[in-house]
Design a protein around this motif. Structure first.
Motif, mmCIF file in Angstrom:
data_model
loop_
_atom_site.group_PDB
_atom_site.id
_atom_site.type_symbol
_atom_site.label_atom_id
_atom_site.label_comp_id
_atom_site.label_asym_id
_atom_site.label_seq_id
_atom_site.Cartn_x
_atom_site.Cartn_y
_atom_site.Cartn_z
ATOM 1 N N THR A 141 0.840 -1.205 0.000
ATOM 2 C CA THR A 141 0.000 0.000 0.000
ATOM 3 C C THR A 141 0.871 1.249 0.000
ATOM 4 O O THR A 141 0.583 2.233 -0.706
ATOM 5 N N ILE A 142 1.947 1.215 0.774
ATOM 6 C CA ILE A 142 2.872 2.356 0.816
ATOM 7 C C ILE A 142 3.550 2.537 -0.539
ATOM 8 O O ILE A 142 3.628 3.651 -1.073
ATOM 9 N N TRP A 143 4.052 1.449 -1.117
ATOM 10 C CA TRP A 143 4.691 1.557 -2.437
ATOM 11 C C TRP A 143 3.723 2.131 -3.462
ATOM 12 O O TRP A 143 4.109 2.956 -4.291
ATOM 13 N N ASN A 144 2.477 1.700 -3.398
ATOM 14 C CA ASN A 144 1.487 2.214 -4.349
ATOM 15 C C ASN A 144 1.275 3.715 -4.187
ATOM 16 O O ASN A 144 1.147 4.448 -5.170
ATOM 17 N N THR A 145 1.230 4.157 -2.947
ATOM 18 C CA THR A 145 1.038 5.587 -2.698
ATOM 19 C C THR A 145 2.234 6.391 -3.196
ATOM 20 O O THR A 145 2.079 7.419 -3.864
ATOM 21 N N VAL A 146 3.434 5.916 -2.885
ATOM 22 C CA VAL A 146 4.650 6.636 -3.281
ATOM 23 C C VAL A 146 4.778 6.701 -4.799
ATOM 24 O O VAL A 146 5.275 7.701 -5.349
ATOM 25 N N THR A 147 4.303 5.665 -5.486
ATOM 26 C CA THR A 147 4.457 5.609 -6.947
ATOM 27 C C THR A 147 3.174 6.013 -7.686
ATOM 28 O O THR A 147 3.060 5.792 -8.900
ATOM 29 N N ASP A 148 2.225 6.598 -6.965
ATOM 30 C CA ASP A 148 0.985 7.115 -7.571
ATOM 31 C C ASP A 148 0.149 6.040 -8.260
ATOM 32 O O ASP A 148 -0.430 6.257 -9.322
ATOM 33 N N ARG A 149 0.088 4.869 -7.631
ATOM 34 C CA ARG A 149 -0.782 3.805 -8.108
ATOM 35 C C ARG A 149 -2.004 3.700 -7.183
ATOM 36 O O ARG A 149 -1.985 4.195 -6.068
ATOM 37 N N PRO A 150 -3.061 3.022 -7.631
ATOM 38 C CA PRO A 150 -4.197 2.783 -6.736
ATOM 39 C C PRO A 150 -3.731 2.034 -5.489
ATOM 40 O O PRO A 150 -2.822 1.183 -5.574
ATOM 41 N N PRO A 151 -4.309 2.301 -4.323
ATOM 42 C CA PRO A 151 -3.783 1.745 -3.071
ATOM 43 C C PRO A 151 -3.753 0.229 -2.989
ATOM 44 O O PRO A 151 -2.905 -0.334 -2.279
ATOM 45 N N THR A 152 -4.646 -0.467 -3.707
ATOM 46 C CA THR A 152 -4.668 -1.928 -3.623
ATOM 47 C C THR A 152 -3.950 -2.611 -4.785
ATOM 48 O O THR A 152 -3.960 -3.835 -4.892
ATOM 49 N N HIS A 153 -3.296 -1.830 -5.637
ATOM 50 C CA HIS A 153 -2.616 -2.380 -6.814
ATOM 51 C C HIS A 153 -1.609 -3.465 -6.403
ATOM 52 O O HIS A 153 -0.764 -3.249 -5.530
#
Length: 203
Positions: free
Chosen positions: A50-62
């Protein structure tokens, strides 16, 4: 300023803000708290991914495959006792758009060597189990306390996970486990910096 460079107290605030973007994660925390499991945590991929997704501007559950709930109950090490909890969890998590896996970490030593080829000493807590994850970056867990606040376990801090750095943790898991996991993660999050498994010093 990047979260990885903030003071720890501000990183903890950023952690809760970031994880709260994942509504499924928040619902699992709520429903797990209601189960009353001993020494429980939500841990592993659902958090750091979830953190990686946020940092990389992806959907949170990606890219999140499942949600891991660990608990520790050494009073009954039978499979039947663990299975009873698993079935209770299946009912508790019904209707969620995610797979939730519940495991009693007091039983891990009973099956670990057969699965991974190396013996595992009995864990005396969920924290001890988390300490043996293949990457220090992944040693992260949260649970809800009775007052609704979060208890966070992060023995190696939060800078690496917010900085997209994956660092090996060669205390139990074999090298092959680390390299298999990181290869899979890189396919989904190519921005990651994966540090190599340490090699024995020449004698």
């Amino acid at each position: 300023m990047p979260v990885a460079r903030l003071p720890l107290d501000e990183q903890l605030t950023a952690l809760r803000t970031t994880l709260s973007r994942n509504e499924t994660l928040l619902e699992i925390l709520e429903r797990t708290a209601a189960l009353g499991l001993p020494n429980w945590y939500l841990t592993a991929g659902c958090l750091f991914q979830t953190i990686w997704n946020t940092v990389t501007d992806r959907p949170p559950t990606h890219g999140i495959k499942d949600y891991d709930v660990f608990y520790h109950d050494a009073t009954d090490l039978s499979w039947e006792a663990e299975d009873k909890v698993i079935r209770a969890g299946r009912e508790a998590y019904a209707g969620l758009p995610a797979e939730v896996e519940i495991r009693n970490e007091a039983r891990v030593h009973l099956w670990y060597e057969e699965k991974f080829g190396t013996p595992c000493p009995p864990y005396d807590s969920v924290e001890a189990a988390i300490d043996s994850f293949a990457a220090t970056t992944c040693c992260l867990a949260v649970r809800l306390k009775e007052d609704g606040s979060w208890r966070v376990y992060a023995p190696h801090g939060l800078s690496d996970v917010f900085g997209l750095v994956v660092r090996p943790n060669p205390v139990l898991a074999p090298r092959e486990v680390y390299e298999t996991k990181t290869a899979r993660w890189r396919e989904t999050w190519p921005e990651l910096t994966v540090l190599p498994w340490p090699t024995p010093a020449a004698t």
